[in-house]
Write a protein that holds these residues in place. Structure first.
Motif: not given
Length: 269
Positions: A98-125
């Motif tokens: 439950g905690s792991a999925v909640a963390v994923w949902i929170v992070l995904a909700s934050i991610i959707r607020r931004f327009d990601w470039s390829l460089a930014a996505g690679l840097a996040a990884n």
């Protein structure tokens, strides 16, 4: 045949194909052991069918944008894995998963607020995996008890993937490429591993499977980047094939490295 009935039948066919894919991958993983199972778990078992069906319904630009959204979500997935692995050492399935999925949902909700470039996505990884892989290393080597498969295990995984595919395909035109790319990368396989194995063999052995998946998941991120670039240059079909090829080559390389390391570590009689 009405248009609505045609859509429903085609959607059911897509769900069935996705379910058959995950059933085949699950059988291979269970028969091959935890290390190979971890590598199979990081193949595009759920995201692959979702993207194939998105490519049928949308143009290459849609797929390219979706891949840009999926790339940072892959970083969120390794954080999900780390959260579960740490908590599963001492806590129940409900708390750990439950905690792991909640963390994923929170992070995904934050991610959707931004327009990601390829460089930014690679840097996040790079940042996420650079932090998480060393932290997961200490949880990789756990003695695995014998796992007896129950009748509902594979049908449950198939149903989860089929549901994900149905959600992605049926809502893609409404929510757009960014949300579709995020939904497509929901970690169905990791979630099913937690739910199925944790009650049966305990937290630490289940956590070991996810910990062993870290390097494979990194390769999956590389494949998403390849998908974005290749789709722009060569179209959806070629891009999807190159992304799948990247995953296969990466995981086969990891398997080969593991086998060589195992031979060197084996004592000479």
């Amino acid at each position: 045949m009405s248009l609505d009935l045609h859509f429903i039948l085609f959607l059911l066919l897509r769900m069935a194909i996705a379910a058959a894919f995950v059933v085949s991958a699950s059988i291979i993983a269970e028969r091959a052991g935890p290390v190979i199972g971890a590598l199979v778990a990081t193949l595009p078992v759920s995201a692959g069918p979702s993207y194939v069906f998105l490519a049928i319904d949308h143009d290459a630009a849609f797929i390219a944008q979706g891949a840009l959204a999926s790339l940072p979500v892959n970083a969120a997935t390794i954080v999900l894995a780390l959260t579960y692995v740490v908590l599963a050492q001492r806590h129940s399935l409900l708390v750990s998963c439950g905690s792991a999925v909640a963390v994923w949902i929170v992070l995904a909700s934050i991610i959707r607020r931004f327009d990601w470039s390829l460089a930014a996505g690679l840097a996040a990884n790079l940042i996420a995996f650079g932090i998480c892989i060393p932290l997961l290393a200490g949880y990789r080597h756990v003695k695995m008890p014998l796992v007896t498969r129950r009748w509902y295990d594979i049908p449950m995984r198939a149903a989860l993937v089929a549901t994900l595919v149905a959600l992605v395909v049926s809502t893609s035109s409404w929510v757009g490429p960014r949300i579709s790319g995020i939904i497509a990368l929901y970690p169905v396989v990791f979630s099913s591993i937690m739910v199925i194995l944790h009650p049966r063999i305990g937290g630490p052995p289940t956590a070991a499977v996810l910990a062993n998946s870290a390097w494979g998941l990194l390769g999956f991120g590389v494949a998403i980047a390849v998908l974005h670039v290749a789709v722009v240059w060569f179209g959806s079909a070629v891009g999807l094939c190159l992304a799948l090829g990247t995953c296969l080559v990466w995981n086969l390389t990891l398997w080969g490295i593991g086998r060589r390391a195992g031979r060197k570590a084996r004592p000479i009689p």
